[in-house]
Design an enzyme around this catalytic site. Structure first.
Site, mmCIF file in Angstrom:
data_model
loop_
_atom_site.group_PDB
_atom_site.id
_atom_site.type_symbol
_atom_site.label_atom_id
_atom_site.label_comp_id
_atom_site.label_asym_id
_atom_site.label_seq_id
_atom_site.Cartn_x
_atom_site.Cartn_y
_atom_site.Cartn_z
ATOM 1 N N HIS A 266 0.851 -1.197 0.000
ATOM 2 C CA HIS A 266 0.000 0.000 0.000
ATOM 3 C C HIS A 266 0.877 1.234 0.000
ATOM 4 O O HIS A 266 1.879 1.281 0.715
ATOM 5 C CB HIS A 266 -0.926 0.009 1.224
ATOM 6 C CG HIS A 266 -2.104 0.904 1.043
ATOM 7 N ND1 HIS A 266 -2.033 2.264 1.211
ATOM 8 C CD2 HIS A 266 -3.375 0.633 0.661
ATOM 9 C CE1 HIS A 266 -3.208 2.787 0.955
ATOM 10 N NE2 HIS A 266 -4.038 1.833 0.612
ATOM 11 N N ASP A 317 -7.797 -5.543 0.424
ATOM 12 C CA ASP A 317 -8.375 -6.280 -0.704
ATOM 13 C C ASP A 317 -8.071 -7.770 -0.671
ATOM 14 O O ASP A 317 -8.784 -8.558 -1.300
ATOM 15 C CB ASP A 317 -7.865 -5.690 -2.030
ATOM 16 C CG ASP A 317 -8.448 -4.325 -2.292
ATOM 17 O OD1 ASP A 317 -9.629 -4.122 -1.966
ATOM 18 O OD2 ASP A 317 -7.724 -3.455 -2.804
HETATM 19 C C1 LIG Z 1 -0.574 -0.611 -3.841
HETATM 20 C C2 LIG Z 1 0.700 -0.355 -4.608
HETATM 21 C C3 LIG Z 1 0.352 0.245 -5.975
HETATM 22 C C4 LIG Z 1 1.583 0.614 -3.795
HETATM 23 O O1 LIG Z 1 2.683 0.855 -4.544
HETATM 24 P P1 LIG Z 1 3.873 1.866 -4.166
HETATM 25 O O2 LIG Z 1 3.753 2.395 -2.812
HETATM 26 O O3 LIG Z 1 3.952 2.825 -5.283
HETATM 27 O O4 LIG Z 1 5.085 0.895 -4.153
HETATM 28 P P2 LIG Z 1 5.866 0.417 -5.408
HETATM 29 O O5 LIG Z 1 4.924 -0.122 -6.441
HETATM 30 O O6 LIG Z 1 6.780 1.513 -5.830
HETATM 31 O O7 LIG Z 1 6.688 -0.784 -4.776
HETATM 32 C C5 LIG Z 1 7.822 -0.630 -3.943
HETATM 33 C C6 LIG Z 1 8.569 -1.952 -3.939
HETATM 34 O O8 LIG Z 1 7.757 -2.947 -3.341
HETATM 35 C C7 LIG Z 1 7.418 -3.941 -4.291
HETATM 36 N N1 LIG Z 1 6.020 -4.238 -4.182
HETATM 37 C C8 LIG Z 1 5.034 -3.412 -3.772
HETATM 38 N N2 LIG Z 1 3.868 -4.036 -3.791
HETATM 39 C C9 LIG Z 1 4.116 -5.279 -4.228
HETATM 40 C C10 LIG Z 1 3.299 -6.385 -4.488
HETATM 41 N N3 LIG Z 1 1.983 -6.320 -4.290
HETATM 42 N N4 LIG Z 1 3.888 -7.508 -4.940
HETATM 43 C C11 LIG Z 1 5.202 -7.584 -5.139
HETATM 44 N N5 LIG Z 1 6.035 -6.557 -4.922
HETATM 45 C C12 LIG Z 1 5.496 -5.426 -4.476
HETATM 46 C C13 LIG Z 1 7.720 -3.343 -5.656
HETATM 47 O O9 LIG Z 1 7.985 -4.313 -6.618
HETATM 48 C C14 LIG Z 1 8.887 -2.459 -5.325
HETATM 49 O O10 LIG Z 1 10.028 -3.285 -5.226
HETATM 50 P P3 LIG Z 1 11.436 -2.817 -5.831
HETATM 51 O O11 LIG Z 1 11.773 -1.581 -5.057
HETATM 52 O O12 LIG Z 1 12.310 -3.995 -5.582
HETATM 53 O O13 LIG Z 1 11.163 -2.546 -7.287
HETATM 54 C C15 LIG Z 1 1.485 -1.686 -4.793
HETATM 55 O O14 LIG Z 1 1.808 -2.221 -3.539
HETATM 56 C C16 LIG Z 1 0.696 -2.673 -5.639
HETATM 57 O O15 LIG Z 1 0.690 -2.598 -6.872
HETATM 58 N N6 LIG Z 1 -0.005 -3.648 -4.974
HETATM 59 C C17 LIG Z 1 -0.803 -4.610 -5.693
HETATM 60 C C18 LIG Z 1 -2.161 -4.017 -6.091
HETATM 61 C C19 LIG Z 1 -3.056 -3.823 -4.906
HETATM 62 O O16 LIG Z 1 -3.230 -4.716 -4.084
HETATM 63 N N7 LIG Z 1 -3.699 -2.648 -4.848
HETATM 64 C C20 LIG Z 1 -4.661 -2.317 -3.814
HETATM 65 C C21 LIG Z 1 -4.152 -1.261 -2.896
HETATM 66 S S1 LIG Z 1 -5.292 -1.005 -1.568
#
Ligand SMILES: CC(C)(COP(=O)(O)OP(=O)(O)OC[C@H]1O[C@@H](n2cnc3c(N)ncnc32)[C@H](O)[C@@H]1OP(=O)(O)O)[C@@H](O)C(=O)NCCC(=O)NCCS
Length: 380
Positions: A266, A317
């Site tokens: 998140h 979720d």
């Molecule tokens: C929610 C979300 C978009 C937040 O993203 P964010 O804060 O921008 O974090 P990032 O996407 O930049 O990720 C940071 C790191 O954690 C990892 N990471 C974050 N969420 C991850 C996940 N669900 N699965 C695998 N790796 C994940 C990324 O790959 C990244 O790793 P790296 O630095 O080695 O490349 C992200 O966690 C995600 O896409 N989750 C899955 C979708 C989801 O469940 N969404 C509902 C949110 S309530």
């Protein structure tokens, strides 16, 4: 273009403060979410969605008498005019349930007795907020019936919003445990600060458009898989894994190939999502009670590996996905359930925005050409 070129520019508005609110607070360091000062864990575990909606809209918890009167009005306002059902019947059967929700609210809007009240009429907006919350489960529930080729059912005024949704979707009386699981998830999904759909709702009402346009903006924004759609994606992932014995190899392979694991991580919570803590407990109890422990066993493996390998935890979720599945809810209704809950948060934000309104209108950095000489089309 890079953000470092422009010191005042933050892509995606990350870290930019978009307003002041008294509705909810996300405290990332302690994994806490509060609505109007109350811990969401207490509201979900001890209260009801109706109580949460009252709190968000009115700014205080209701007394027993106020709650009873609020539930009575919600029940009275639950039905929608026949025109809404007629419009939903015109949609192609392939219409996404989020589009059904959007159309349902858009068609109902002019039927609201306060529809033509001035946008800043607070008392009229409070009445609109109650109707918006009251009608969500009927629009989504009967909208689902219509797309499945069934006639809409008349809501039962004795039902709660969670019971009404389950009754319309399944056509049978829900049991108490089923209704409680859905009810508590509605409280957890009800509000979450200046997220994308709430911000879209505030931008819309800040133009002094009507509250329903704000709700429709919110639904359209929530529909996107980067926002509301992750609960559906998480269930598809669990179904793809299929059996607990496949989970360990699947998750290691997914991480090795840099897959995003749906329902984990998140932007706001770097430790645990507080909404997931209570819902995970409820979802796992439900799996045991309904004899479907394979989902909680797969979940245990994914949670363990994600924590040890990546230090990333489930968000709301993830438990919602398998809890709703075990409740027998069709997967493409998971994001519309989010709508049934979040209309309460959107309404509270619309009320707050309109009480102290200023048009929301950010600037952009122009990187296009300058001083280009115009030539008529015939000469180009
Ligand atoms: C929610 C979300 C978009 C937040 O993203 P964010 O804060 O921008 O974090 P990032 O996407 O930049 O990720 C940071 C790191 O954690 C990892 N990471 C974050 N969420 C991850 C996940 N669900 N699965 C695998 N790796 C994940 C990324 O790959 C990244 O790793 P790296 O630095 O080695 O490349 C992200 O966690 C995600 O896409 N989750 C899955 C979708 C989801 O469940 N969404 C509902 C949110 S309530």
């Amino acid at each position: 273009m890079s953000a470092t070129t422009y010191p005042n520019y933050s892509p995606g508005l990350e870290g930019v403060i978009g307003g002041i609110t008294t509705i909810s607070e996300i405290i990332s360091e302690t994994s806490t979410l509060v609505y109007r000062g109350y811990n969401v864990h207490d509201l979900a575990s001890q209260g009801s969605f109706e109580e949460t909606a009252y709190l968000l809209i009115n700014g205080k918890l209701p007394t027993a008498a106020e709650l009873s009167a609020f539930k009575h009005v919600l029940a009275e306002e639950r039905e929608v005019p026949e025109a809404v059902y007629l419009a939903l019947k015109q949609l192609p059967k392939t219409a996404h349930p989020m589009d059904i929700a959007k159309v349902g609210y858009a068609v109902y809007a002019p039927f609201d007795p306060d529809y033509s009240a001035p946008a800043t009429d607070h008392e009229a907006n409070l009445r609109k907020a109650i109707r918006i919350v009251a009608k969500g489960s009927t629009i989504v529930g009967n909208g689902h019936r219509i797309r499945m080729g069934h006639e809409p059912l008349k809501p039962n005024p004795a039902h709660t919003i969670a019971q009404n949704f389950l009754y319309l979707v399944n056509g049978t009386e829900p049991d108490a445990k089923t209704a409680h699981v859905l009810d508590s998830s509605l409280s957890l999904y009800a509000e979450h600060g200046f997220n994308a759909s709430t911000f879209a709702c505030r931008v819309t009402v800040a133009t002094l458009s009507d509250m329903y346009s704000g709700i429709v903006s919110g639904i359209g924004t929530l529909k996107g898989p980067l926002h509301g759609g992750a609960n559906e994606e998480a269930m598809h992932m669990l179904m793809q894994i299929g059996e607990p014995g496949n989970a360990e190899a699947w998750i290691h392979d997914a991480l090795a190939t840099k897959k995003k694991i749906m329902g984990f991580g998140h932007r706001e919570y770097k430790k645990r999502d507080p909404r997931a803590i209570y819902l995970t407990k409820v979802a796992k109890e439900l799996c045991i009670e309904k004899g479907q422990t394979k989902w909680s066993e797969i979940a245990d493996v994914l949670e363990g590996v994600m924590e040890s390998e990546k230090n990333i935890f489930p968000n709301v979720d993830f438990p919602a996905a398998y809890a709703y599945y075990v409740l027998g809810i069709p997967i493409d209704l998971y994001t519309p359930i989010f709508v049934v809950a979040r209309v309460s948060g959107w309404s509270a934000h619309a009320l707050e925005q309109l009480k102290n309104n200023r048009l929301i209108r950010p600037s952009a950095i122009y990187e296009g050409p300058h001083s280009v000489e115009y030539t008529p089309a015939s000469a180009r």
